[in-house]
Structure formats: C-alpha cells, structure tokens
Write an enzyme that holds these catalytic residues in place. Structure first.
Site, PDB file in Angstrom:
ATOM      1  N   CYS A 262     -20.976  91.184  12.149  1.00 30.60           N
ATOM      2  CA  CYS A 262     -20.415  90.294  13.179  1.00 30.60           C
ATOM      3  C   CYS A 262     -19.452  91.020  14.120  1.00 30.60           C
ATOM      4  O   CYS A 262     -19.575  90.935  15.342  1.00 30.60           O
ATOM      5  CB  CYS A 262     -19.753  89.078  12.527  1.00 30.60           C
ATOM      6  SG  CYS A 262     -18.299  89.433  11.521  1.00 30.60           S
ATOM      7  N   HIS A 310     -15.061  86.148  10.161  1.00 30.08           N
ATOM      8  CA  HIS A 310     -16.295  86.133  10.947  1.00 30.08           C
ATOM      9  C   HIS A 310     -15.919  85.957  12.412  1.00 30.08           C
ATOM     10  O   HIS A 310     -14.899  85.333  12.735  1.00 30.08           O
ATOM     11  CB  HIS A 310     -17.220  84.992  10.511  1.00 30.08           C
ATOM     12  CG  HIS A 310     -18.579  85.071  11.140  1.00 30.08           C
ATOM     13  ND1 HIS A 310     -19.521  86.001  10.770  1.00 30.08           N
ATOM     14  CD2 HIS A 310     -19.150  84.345  12.145  1.00 30.08           C
ATOM     15  CE1 HIS A 310     -20.615  85.838  11.506  1.00 30.08           C
ATOM     16  NE2 HIS A 310     -20.411  84.844  12.355  1.00 30.08           N
ATOM     17  N   HIS A 322     -23.900  85.578  17.846  1.00 28.19           N
ATOM     18  CA  HIS A 322     -23.244  86.295  16.741  1.00 28.19           C
ATOM     19  C   HIS A 322     -24.297  86.878  15.808  1.00 28.19           C
ATOM     20  O   HIS A 322     -25.478  86.535  15.871  1.00 28.19           O
ATOM     21  CB  HIS A 322     -22.303  85.353  15.974  1.00 28.19           C
ATOM     22  CG  HIS A 322     -23.008  84.290  15.176  1.00 28.19           C
ATOM     23  ND1 HIS A 322     -22.671  83.957  13.890  1.00 28.19           N
ATOM     24  CD2 HIS A 322     -24.057  83.466  15.498  1.00 28.19           C
ATOM     25  CE1 HIS A 322     -23.462  82.987  13.449  1.00 28.19           C
ATOM     26  NE2 HIS A 322     -24.299  82.665  14.407  1.00 28.19           N
TER      27      HIS A 322
END
Length: 346
Positions: A262, A310, A322
């Site tokens: 990520c 994240h 993402h």
C-alpha cells in the site's frame, strides 16, 4: 424368600441402556441447536472472512515494521559506506604525513649528528653552516607542527573507526529486525491464504471481489464532492501515475514498478511527480498538511485505522486507488472501505 430387586427389562443390558441414553442426549442437544460433544465446530463464512481480514491487517502492520526496518537498514548501509570511505581517506592522509615526517627526521639526524658549536668551528664554510642550521631550526618547527597535525588526524581516524564499528552493529540489528518482520508477514499471509483456500470457491470469489472490510467495516462518511480537481500539479501527476498501476499485483514490501504494497504504491506514484515520500504509511500521513475527509481532493493520501497501517490515494467521487492485499491487484475501492484515520495533502 423371594428377591425384591426389580427384574431387568428384557433385551436391554447395561451397555445397551448407556448407548440409548447417549443417543437421546445427542438428539436433545441437536434439537436445542447445540453441537454434539467432540464435534469439530464449523466457522460460518462470515467468521472465516473476518479471520482473513484480521490476518491481513496483522500482516499489514508487520509489513509496516518490515518497511521501517528495511528503510533504516538502507540508511545505515549508506552511512557505513561513507564512514568507511572517510576512514580510508584518513588513513591515506596519515600515511602521507608519516612519510613526510620520516624524511624530515632523517635530514635532522644527518645534519645534527655532532655538536653544533664544534661543527661550526670545524666547518670550512661557517656562513654556509649557519644558513643550514637556520634551515634545520625552521624544519624543526615545521616538524613539530606537522607532528601535532598527525596526532590530531590519528585521533579523528580512531573516532571514525569507532563510529563505523557502532554503525555496523546497528546495521546488523536492523538486518535481524528485517528478517524477523519478514517471517511474521509470511506466516500471517500463509495462514490467511490457507483460510481462503478452505472456503468454497463461490465464497472465495465473492471475498476477492469485495472490499476488504466489507459492509461492517465501513466508516460513516461526510458528503463528498464529485471528482473535482487535484490540489496541485504534483498531486495530479501522482494520481495519474497511480492510475497506471491499476491491475498490477500486491507484493508486500515492494514499491514498484511491477508490484506494490500500500505505501509502496503511494511512494512510487509521488516519486513519478518528483516528490519524495517516506516509505511507510505511518510516516506518509505526516508528509503534508492534514485536511478533513469532507475536503478531500484527488491526489490526497488517505490513511486507515488508528495506527495508519494502510494507505491509499483519493481519486474523487468517494473512491481511492490502493494496493489492497496479497492476491488482489491495485484497484479502486470506496474511500470508506475501512475506518479513515487521516487525509494528507502533499
């Protein structure tokens, strides 16, 4: 006398009666929804998905630790190399200074082997001798100064060597931490993959299609504007780069261009716009000015969970791009797929 004991029921010995009672107990337990004793409980699909989500979350947290330790190791490696170069240059300088001092010492020995007054009396060229003696005095002063410089250089070299030793020890610790976090991540991901593979194919496909946290993990969102414009030309360039990565695989610990985790995706995307971001999502959340989610613009970084483990990039229309998790490719998902912790404008 006759016996008062009750006669046993025909056809039912003791073991048979126990078996009948056991069957009756199991039947009653089943009627009330309880599992028979010793039966292996079966997780509902939603429970399995929740376990997979937790494992991916834990793996992501371990990935953050891995990235942080790896970044630290890279910095230490560079520092060690610079220190080693400095030590080599210092040693070369000391060798040169020692050579010069050795030459001066030899000249003094050759010229000063007898008493100066006797040498003057015996000299056939007193004026020439006096000139040489004055030169030797000057050489002596110069030698003393260079000796002092040599001693200072030796002290500096000793400090540099000690610093190199310390940094090498730090680097070794960091390498150990990298390996430990890597093992943790691999263990969590392998367990998650085993759980996914245990699910029926239809449910597994449904999980792969769905956003990671499902409906239960979605945050309460403010009204978000449409696509809108990026906050700056660099944000627009970063978003354009991120869009080109859609479809590329999630690879933990990777920051492109063929695969991403990520924070690797957001770092790589902004690098294409000439902007350097830190490696971890926890550091990226502080890489600019934080704004309310209601004011998010394309190119802003959206961090998730309280620990910012994240991160994605806002694309507008309530969507982020993402790198979700292993087995999934870079994709678009609703910005509220997980609880949002911050929005950062780089």
């Amino acid at each position: 006398m006759g016996s008062h004991r009750r006669p046993a029921q025909p056809g039912l010995d003791r073991s048979t009666r126990v078996t009948v009672l056991s069957v009756a107990a199991v039947t009653a337990a089943t009627a009330f929804g309880a599992a028979p004793a010793g039966a292996a409980p079966r997780d509902k699909p939603s429970d399995t998905r929740a376990q997979v989500d937790r494992l991916y979350e834990q793996a992501e947290q371990a990935t953050e630790s891995y990235n942080k330790a790896d970044e630290r190791a890279d910095k230490l490696r560079a520092q060690v190399e610079r220190t080693k170069d400095s030590v080599a240059r210092g040693q070369e300088r000391i060798n040169t200074m020692r050579g010069a001092l050795g030459s001066l010492a030899g000249a003094q020995y050759r010229e000063g082997g007898i008493d100066p007054s006797l040498a003057l009396m015996l000299s056939s060229d007193p004026d020439g001798y006096l000139e040489k003696a004055a030169a030797l005095d000057r050489i002596g002063s110069r030698q003393a100064g260079e000796l002092k410089d040599l001693q200072q250089a030796q002290r500096e070299l000793s400090q540099q060597r000690a610093e190199a030793t310390r940094k090498l020890a730090e680097l070794e610790k960091s390498r150990t931490a990298v390996a430990r976090h890597k093992r943790t991540v691999e263990h969590k991901l392998a367990k998650a993959r085993r759980l996914l593979n245990s699910m029926p194919s239809k449910e597994r496909e449904e999980y792969d299609r769905s956003s990671r946290s499902g409906e239960g993990g979605r945050a309460e969102l403010p009204d978000l504007a449409g696509a809108g414009a990026a906050s700056s030309s660099r944000a627009a360039a970063a978003l354009a780069a991120a869009r080109t990565a859609v479809g590329r695989p999630y690879v933990w610990g990777a920051n492109g261009p063929s695969g991403f985790d990520c924070s690797g995706l957001t770092q790589w995307s902004y690098a294409q716009a000439g902007v350097g971001l830190p490696r971890t999502s926890q550091a990226q959340r502080y890489a600019g000015r934080q704004v309310p989610l209601s004011q998010a613009q394309p190119g802003d970084l959206v961090a998730y969970r309280d620990d910012a483990s994240h991160i994605g990039m806002y694309v507008g229309n309530g969507q982020v791009v993402h790198a979700p998790y292993p087995g999934a490719s870079v994709r678009y998902d609703p910005v509220g797929m997980m609880p949002v912790s911050s929005v950062t404008r780089v």
